[in-house]
Enzyme design. Sequence first.
Site, short mmCIF file in Angstrom:
data_model
loop_
_atom_site.label_atom_id
_atom_site.label_comp_id
_atom_site.label_asym_id
_atom_site.label_seq_id
_atom_site.Cartn_x
_atom_site.Cartn_y
_atom_site.Cartn_z
N ARG B 21 0.85 -1.20 0.00
CA ARG B 21 0.00 0.00 0.00
C ARG B 21 0.90 1.26 0.00
O ARG B 21 1.06 1.89 -1.02
CB ARG B 21 -0.95 0.00 1.21
CG ARG B 21 -2.21 0.86 1.02
CD ARG B 21 -2.01 2.34 1.26
NE ARG B 21 -1.54 2.61 2.62
CZ ARG B 21 -0.99 3.75 2.98
NH1 ARG B 21 -0.85 4.75 2.13
NH2 ARG B 21 -0.56 3.91 4.22
N ASP B 22 1.54 1.56 1.12
CA ASP B 22 2.32 2.81 1.17
C ASP B 22 3.51 2.76 0.21
O ASP B 22 3.92 3.79 -0.32
CB ASP B 22 2.79 3.09 2.60
CG ASP B 22 3.04 4.57 2.85
OD1 ASP B 22 2.61 5.39 2.02
OD2 ASP B 22 3.68 4.92 3.86
N HIS B 214 3.88 4.18 12.68
CA HIS B 214 4.16 4.17 11.24
C HIS B 214 5.28 5.17 11.00
O HIS B 214 5.11 6.37 11.20
CB HIS B 214 2.89 4.57 10.48
CG HIS B 214 3.06 4.64 9.00
ND1 HIS B 214 2.83 3.56 8.18
CD2 HIS B 214 3.46 5.66 8.18
CE1 HIS B 214 3.06 3.91 6.92
NE2 HIS B 214 3.45 5.18 6.90
N HIS B 216 8.68 6.74 8.76
CA HIS B 216 9.45 6.89 7.52
C HIS B 216 10.90 7.15 7.88
O HIS B 216 11.21 7.85 8.85
CB HIS B 216 8.87 8.02 6.67
CG HIS B 216 7.65 7.60 5.92
ND1 HIS B 216 7.61 7.47 4.57
CD2 HIS B 216 6.42 7.21 6.37
CE1 HIS B 216 6.41 7.05 4.19
NE2 HIS B 216 5.66 6.89 5.27
N CYS B 247 8.86 9.87 0.12
CA CYS B 247 8.26 10.96 0.89
C CYS B 247 7.75 11.97 -0.13
O CYS B 247 8.51 12.46 -0.95
CB CYS B 247 9.31 11.60 1.79
SG CYS B 247 8.69 13.04 2.68
N ASN B 256 9.56 4.20 3.72
CA ASN B 256 9.14 3.62 4.99
C ASN B 256 10.33 2.95 5.67
O ASN B 256 11.31 2.57 5.02
CB ASN B 256 8.07 2.55 4.75
CG ASN B 256 6.72 3.14 4.39
OD1 ASN B 256 5.93 3.46 5.25
ND2 ASN B 256 6.48 3.32 3.09
#
Lengths: 313, 313
Positions: B21-22, B214, B216, B247, B256
């Site tokens: 997903r991300d 979560h 990064h 990002c 991530n």
Amino acid sequence: MSRLSETYPPDRVVLREVGLRDGLQMVDRYPSTTAKTEWLHQESAAGVGHFEIGSFLPASSMPQFADVRQLIDVCDDLNVHSAALVLNDRGAVDAVQTLVGEIVTVVSATEEHSQANARRSQKEAIALVGRTVDLARNAETQPVVHVGISMAFGCSIAGEVDPDDVVRIAVACAEAGANVIGLADTVGVAGPDQVGDVVRRVKNELGNVTLSIHLHDTRGMGIANACAALDAGVRVIDGSLAGLGGCPFAPGATGNVVFEDLVYLCERKGFATGIDLEKLFSVREIVATEMPNEQFFGGLPRAGTPRQINWRA
Amino acid sequence: MSRLSETYPPDRVVLREVGLRDGLQMVDRYPSTTAKTEWLHQESAAGVGHFEIGSFLPASSMPQFADVRQLIDVCDDLNVHSAALVLNDRGAVDAVQTLVGEIVTVVSATEEHSQANARRSQKEAIALVGRTVDLARNAETQPVVHVGISMAFGCSIAGEVDPDDVVRIAVACAEAGANVIGLADTVGVAGPDQVGDVVRRVKNELGNVTLSIHLHDTRGMGIANACAALDAGVRVIDGSLAGLGGCPFAPGATGNVVFEDLVYLCERKGFATGIDLEKLFSVREIVATEMPNEQFFGGLPRAGTPRQINWRA
């Protein structure tokens, strides 16, 4: 104020840039003396004040460090602290005849690694620490003597390392007169809880001896381990520009913990470094030109410093 | 035992793989459904049990997530937990008609970001949480509702974020019935002390609500921040294979926090993950073939796991 407390004030964090030494340890192509001088000039202008710049070893075996004396003089001109590695008596005798601010020597955390890597026992390595301390004390320049305990968190030969062994060696080095004791995760296997634990054990035994930590980011734990070391009271941390310096046991692996990211970590934890990250980013260009085959690591130089928040300590 | 405590047992660490997903949020080239299915199969065989696999958004705006329903069924077949993002009522209605195990929605930590990013107020976003909870409670499948608080450690628009605001939003989300509250360092500016502080504040206010983090790795702090979150009691951590996902505010930046390195961190801190890292490394090959322009990050896959020490929890 002693040379030690001037060099490593107990109330602030000092980041040691070891890129010019550990970052060049294994490379076959390395910067010219002119480029190294520019590296030192630019990092010094960015606010970096502590550099490990080479080894006192025969130029025939380590040509990348043949210019160690010239770089010591460059550091002296720039009024920044220079450190250089010595691995034998000859090197120690040579070092005290220069203006080097710090002599770094190494004792392995395991007898197996000591024999395999340096072809001497741990006891002999500690005896060399004592002789180096004597030379340093008799030298006009009074260099700091810094002993790194290699393989302190795991050994490429012996495997697991007993923290009691690390404490025992640290005590022996302190008794031999070392001013700074370094704990080195030479093969990059440590985890943060382990780093905190070993640091606390050494501190419990040695009180307020100056401790340093030398980390490799081989398994991505570099910054987390530096954080744990800071939390446990370490105030001297090694790093290298762009994370230069690989792992002799893992070709292609990431190298030393990234100096630029260490600056961000310290600032976010409330330790002012006085280092200008933007200026530091541009030093990479010199190194990239001189060592085009090296991989560069680090999050900060890719993303830049955050504009919207006050990340400074 | 409730679905929540089955999915996120409070006594163990769960790593959520958000690469599907991300990791695909911003790419223009993404894996085929067949390749994503293979990704899920192989990671599941490596021991990964929690996947965020897409968004319920129109395929016209986010074609990379058009296959979200198929991937939910793949997860169901594999008997692993699936999570998917919903950002509006339509998505929530669609989601509860599938076998998805978890619905993820987002509330911004700042009003400025909420308006700019989602074109709604924080209050409206929290009302959507409530409606999503109602839908989930009335669904046969009883999906977990997970609310991520974006920009919880610093905002790309508003700058500094007051931890009190994060606590206030977390409380509102919990009152709206969210099962899991996530704290997201969306732009990768957090430092580890800050992460620990915010987590502790939220835990103080909300007792034993299930918290997730979560992170990064934009500024290289990902693993250190995960470590701080674990130390403060978080047991659910997002990561993505190879650190996929950049990002939006820093082109070229790291993404991530790297899933593989998270596994090593957890094991070294005494939290067994049950994940086979060697098997995980080979999943990279699928992703690299399908997304040849993506950069892959992480120390572990370069160096391999240490052979000489027992790094497992």
